[in-house]
Enzyme design. Structure first.
Site, PDB file in Angstrom:
ATOM      1  CB  CYS A 127      50.373   0.324  22.027  1.00 47.00           C
ATOM      2  SG  CYS A 127      49.559  -1.238  22.348  1.00 47.00           S
ATOM      3  CB  CYS A 163      45.215  -3.807  21.940  1.00 49.01           C
ATOM      4  SG  CYS A 163      46.607  -3.154  22.880  1.00 49.01           S
ATOM      5  CD  GLU A 186      -1.836   4.989   4.229  1.00 45.80           C
ATOM      6  OE1 GLU A 186      -1.008   5.001   5.157  1.00 45.80           O
ATOM      7  OE2 GLU A 186      -3.028   4.684   4.384  1.00 45.80           O
ATOM      8  CG  ASP A 200      12.919   5.110   7.617  1.00 49.40           C
ATOM      9  OD1 ASP A 200      12.599   4.272   8.483  1.00 49.40           O
ATOM     10  OD2 ASP A 200      14.039   5.157   7.104  1.00 49.40           O
ATOM     11  CB  CYS A 217      47.839  -3.152  19.463  1.00 46.18           C
ATOM     12  SG  CYS A 217      47.078  -1.525  19.600  1.00 46.18           S
ATOM     13  CB  CYS A 263      46.870   0.382  24.256  1.00 41.47           C
ATOM     14  SG  CYS A 263      46.431   0.796  22.565  1.00 41.47           S
ATOM     15  CE  LYS A 269      11.488  -1.651   4.226  1.00 42.18           C
ATOM     16  NZ  LYS A 269      11.876  -2.731   5.042  1.00 42.18           N
ATOM     17  CE  LYS A 303       7.641   0.012   6.131  1.00 44.23           C
ATOM     18  NZ  LYS A 303       8.342   0.673   7.199  1.00 44.23           N
ATOM     19  CE1 TYR A 323       0.459   3.872  10.783  1.00 44.30           C
ATOM     20  CE2 TYR A 323       2.075   5.466   9.996  1.00 44.30           C
ATOM     21  CZ  TYR A 323       1.752   4.382  10.792  1.00 44.30           C
ATOM     22  OH  TYR A 323       2.705   3.820  11.587  1.00 44.30           O
TER      23      TYR A 323
HETATM   24  S1  IVH Z   1       0.039   0.882   8.741  1.00 43.24           S
HETATM   25  C1  IVH Z   1      -1.557  -2.770  10.450  1.00 43.24           C
HETATM   26  N1  IVH Z   1       0.930   2.861   7.261  1.00 43.24           N
HETATM   27  O1  IVH Z   1       5.844   0.765   9.190  1.00 43.24           O
HETATM   28  C2  IVH Z   1      -0.849  -1.754   9.704  1.00 43.24           C
HETATM   29  N2  IVH Z   1       2.422   1.807   8.750  1.00 43.24           N
HETATM   30  O2  IVH Z   1       7.052  -1.843   8.938  1.00 43.24           O
HETATM   31  C3  IVH Z   1       0.393  -1.262  10.363  1.00 43.24           C
HETATM   32  N3  IVH Z   1       4.670   2.766   8.764  1.00 43.24           N
HETATM   33  O3  IVH Z   1       4.727  -0.445  12.270  1.00 43.24           O
HETATM   34  C4  IVH Z   1       0.759   0.089  10.134  1.00 43.24           C
HETATM   35  N4  IVH Z   1       4.295   4.311   7.239  1.00 43.24           N
HETATM   36  O4  IVH Z   1       5.319   2.092  12.101  1.00 43.24           O
HETATM   37  C5  IVH Z   1       1.222   1.944   8.190  1.00 43.24           C
HETATM   38  N5  IVH Z   1       1.580   4.616   5.920  1.00 43.24           N
HETATM   39  C6  IVH Z   1       1.869   3.722   6.842  1.00 43.24           C
HETATM   40  C7  IVH Z   1       3.142   3.617   7.408  1.00 43.24           C
HETATM   41  C8  IVH Z   1       3.387   2.643   8.365  1.00 43.24           C
HETATM   42  C9  IVH Z   1       5.173   3.787   8.068  1.00 43.24           C
HETATM   43  C10 IVH Z   1       5.414   1.982   9.751  1.00 43.24           C
HETATM   44  C11 IVH Z   1       4.640   1.601  10.981  1.00 43.24           C
HETATM   45  C12 IVH Z   1       4.663   0.095  10.995  1.00 43.24           C
HETATM   46  C13 IVH Z   1       5.884  -0.190  10.199  1.00 43.24           C
HETATM   47  C14 IVH Z   1       5.875  -1.591   9.633  1.00 43.24           C
END
Ligand code: IVH
Length: 683
Positions: free
Chosen positions: A425, A440, A125, A129, A422, A445, A328, A127, A240
């Site tokens: 001033c 400073c 899935e 942000d 500084c 200033c 990551k 991740k 998710y």
């Molecule tokens: S699963 C027990 N799925 O990433 C599993 N988390 O760094 C925990 N996050 O706290 C969450 N995309 O806020 C899951 N597809 C995804 C995600 C996801 C983003 C976030 C989530 C979690 C954090 C951990």
């Protein structure tokens, strides 16, 4: 006599303990900035590196693990102002993999734990942000939505979440299929396009733009006052996971996502199953390619063991599940040249070294400046003018200089030192014992005047609509303001002379100034910028004296006699009011019509009402930079009570460095524990 060997191993142990302590403090601080204030200072990659170093040191020295270590918790405690919501099933964090080998090692651990030969299938899935949230549905209807908080307790943000189109108020599908209680987990994200629009709008309104969509999303979610509906409505929820109420008979993570879709939730369309770890790695690479084209920001791939029965067998550790990992993306880095290093003078007179870079495109923007934070940091990285450096802007966070490429250093470079004076001033700059910051000290200033104006115009003070950083700079540059009271002498004509100042903005500012004249004594005291006098102390002084003149006439003893004001604050207040320049400025402000309702002085003022009314605190340990006395004063000024012993009735234990038995007791009793940042957040 100790042998040499003993001494060296003792020294090494001390060094480890010291490093652990420093890392705990540092990581906790950044965790607070990230979760508590939605304003991170370092990249996720840098945060991860520090977190890992701490994890590794703790693993090698289990005796040194500290009670306040961030490895023992997820996120930050919920902020005051929201009701807290317990997560019946804790909201966990995820372990990270940084490269393909770490991903393979993750799969290997799983196979060993399950005692299994064949490949493990994963669901990939994106991740997302954003900010994690939990939505609870009772009999198919949304009942509570909450932030992750510290993983066990979150903040009740239901009202804000109800504004989101992507959150069903009522589950879709046949009501007979709705569980009595369903807990859905997912991420709140702000799509890139909405983020760009939001920031354009903020810049146009002279507000500071958000650093990244994640912070804008997390901030929007936790708006308590002045709720910005447009911002809220551009947020999106992506589901998710199901933490409670999963119907029997589901076997795979993929089916969980299908179920969520059938209930009416949005699920990332890019999710796909990977039969083994090599397929997972290929999928991750495909996501990296896809990243720039996606409507929302992602910072990696989450891999979950697809088989739910295996997930259950693997189980969870304290902070993270064993069956999932966040792989990551590499941080976004580029190399460029340091053209210059200069010192900028910040809000508090702090001199910050800034590297002027040859403009470089990294992480989606052109970067031409990067803060080097302070002298120690410059020395640690030894960044010099003429150096080629690696610059990073991971996850759209503020650009940073990661390291110097030493092989490219030209001959005859010199170490950088902050100027002795500084740059604004010319006053001799000072660095106090034990402080990282050089300042400073000159109160007049111009950089400080700028800060004074910003303080005075701020929300907690006179709250002058239309007066933001840009305009303050312009006013100073045009020499229109030499002291705060000059603001009320500004003419419409003079304002219209300023660059890009339209009639509407000029009238706005004048109307803002007009409204700001009517204030309260406490706000006025805050606006003056008296050292040590923030909201709480200002309230105490306002209540005790009722008007400014009796306060001006007060002796130090009278000030100290106020519950919550100690000798340090009393002295600062008195010294401030002894200075003619300050009294003259106060007189000018009053002459311009700045006024407040007066009240009779209250001899023994009842404990003030405030955000902490009815809350009991215990202080323990030393609170980095905040004296026990001041902490007490500020808690009391906000309506709270400070006692000495921890009991079940204690609401919070504020634990600092070297906290002892009280901290332990608090942990045993399950009392909420705060560090200095946590306390500041409450206050
Ligand atoms: S699963 C027990 N799925 O990433 C599993 N988390 O760094 C925990 N996050 O706290 C969450 N995309 O806020 C899951 N597809 C995804 C995600 C996801 C983003 C976030 C989530 C979690 C954090 C951990």
């Amino acid at each position: 006599m100790t042998s040499r060997g003993d001494r060296t191993s003792g020294d090494a142990a001390k060094r480890v303990a010291k490093r652990i302590r420093a890392l705990v403090e540092d990581v906790n601080r950044h965790l607070g900035l990230y979760h508590g204030e939605d304003a991170p200072e370092i990249s996720d990659a840098e945060y991860d590196r520090r977190f890992r170093e701490l994890q590794e040191l703790e693993a090698a020295h289990p005796g040194e693990v500290r009670a306040d270590s961030p490895t023992r918790r997820v996120g930050a405690p919920p902020a005051e102002g929201f009701a807290t919501v317990p997560h019946r099933v804790p909201m966990l964090s995820l372990d990270n993999a940084m490269d393909a080998d770490e991903m393979r090692a993750f799969e290997e651990r799983i196979r060993r734990a399950l005692d299994r030969e064949g490949p493990v299938a994963f669901l990939a899935e994106p991740k997302l942000d954003g900010a994690g949230v939990e939505l609870v549905y009772e009999a198919g209807a949304l009942s509570v939505g909450s932030t992750r908080g510290d993983g066990r307790m979150g903040e009740d943000v239901t009202a804000n979440l109800r504004q989101l189109g992507s959150i069903p108020m009522q589950l879709a599908g046949d009501p007979a299929d709705h569980p009595t209680r369903l807990s859905v987990r997912g991420e709140i994200v702000l799509p890139r396009a909405a983020f760009a629009r939001l920031n354009e709008d903020r810049v146009a309104r002279e507000l500071e733009p958000f650093v990244n969509p994640r912070n804008a999303a997390a901030g929007a979610l936790r708006m308590l006052h002045d709720v910005d509906l447009l911002r809220l409505r551009s947020l999106e929820f992506r589901a998710y996971a199901v933490a409670e109420g999963l119907p029997e008979g589901l076997q795979r993570q993929e089916q969980v996502l299908e179920l969520l879709r059938s209930f009416g939730f949005r699920v990332s369309p890019e999710c796909r199953t990977c039969p083994d770890v090599e397929a997972a790695i290929t999928t991750h690479e495909a996501y990296l390619e896809l990243r720039a084209t996606l409507p929302v920001e992602i910072d990696g791939t989450v891999f979950k063991v697809d088989d739910l029965a295996l997930q259950r067998d693997l189980g969870e550790l304290a902070r993270v599940p064993r069956w999932a990992i966040a792989f990551k993306f590499p941080a976004q880095q580029e190399t460029t040249l340091v053209e210059d290093i200069f010192a900028s003078v910040g809000r508090t007179g702090a001199l910050t070294p800034v590297a002027k870079l040859r403009p470089v495109f990294v992480g989606g923007v052109t970067v031409s400046n990067a803060s080097l934070h302070n002298q120690d940091e410059v020395e640690r990285k030894d960044v010099r003018v003429g150096d080629t450096v690696v610059v990073q802007r991971a996850g759209d966070v503020i650009p940073q200089v990661v390291q110097v490429v030493l092989s490219k250093r030209p001959k005859r470079t010199r170490r950088y030192r902050l100027p002795k004076k500084c740059p604004v001033c010319g006053t001799e700059a000072v660095r106090s014992e034990g402080e990282a910051v050089t300042r400073c000290p000159d109160p007049s200033c111009p950089a400080k005047l700028r800060n004074r104006l910003l303080l005075l115009a701020g929300r907690g003070a006179l709250d002058i609509d239309g007066l933001g950083e840009k305009l303050v700079e312009q006013l100073l540059e045009a020499n229109l303001v030499g002291q705060p009271s000059d603001l009320w002498a500004l003419s419409r004509e003079a304002l219209l002379e300023l660059d890009r100042m339209g009639e509407k903005s000029a009238d706005n500012l004048l109307a803002g100034l007009e409204r700001a004249r009517q204030t309260t004594l406490a706000r006025f005291l805050i606006a003056l910028g008296i050292p040590e006098v923030g909201g709480g102390v200002a309230e105490l002084l306002g209540r005790r004296f009722g008007d400014l003149d009796p306060l001006l006439a007060a002796s130090r003893e009278e000030l100290e006699a106020i519950d919550g004001i100690g000798p340090i604050i009393a002295e600062k207040v008195q010294v401030y009011f002894e200075e003619d320049a300050h009294l003259d400025e106060i007189a000018r402000l009053r002459k311009h019509g700045v006024r407040w309702p007066t009240a009779p002085p209250q001899e023994d003022a009842a404990p003030p009402e405030g955000p902490l009314t009815d809350k009991t605190f215990v202080l323990t340990g030393t609170l980095n930079g905040l004296s026990r006395h001041e902490a007490k004063a500020r808690i009391e000024a906000a309506g709270g009570k400070v006692t000495s012993a921890v009991s079940k009735k204690t609401d919070y234990v504020v634990a600092g460095e070297a906290a002892g038995s009280k901290l332990k007791k608090a942990q045993e009793l399950g009392v909420s524990i705060l560090d200095r940042e946590g306390l500041e957040a409450l206050l």
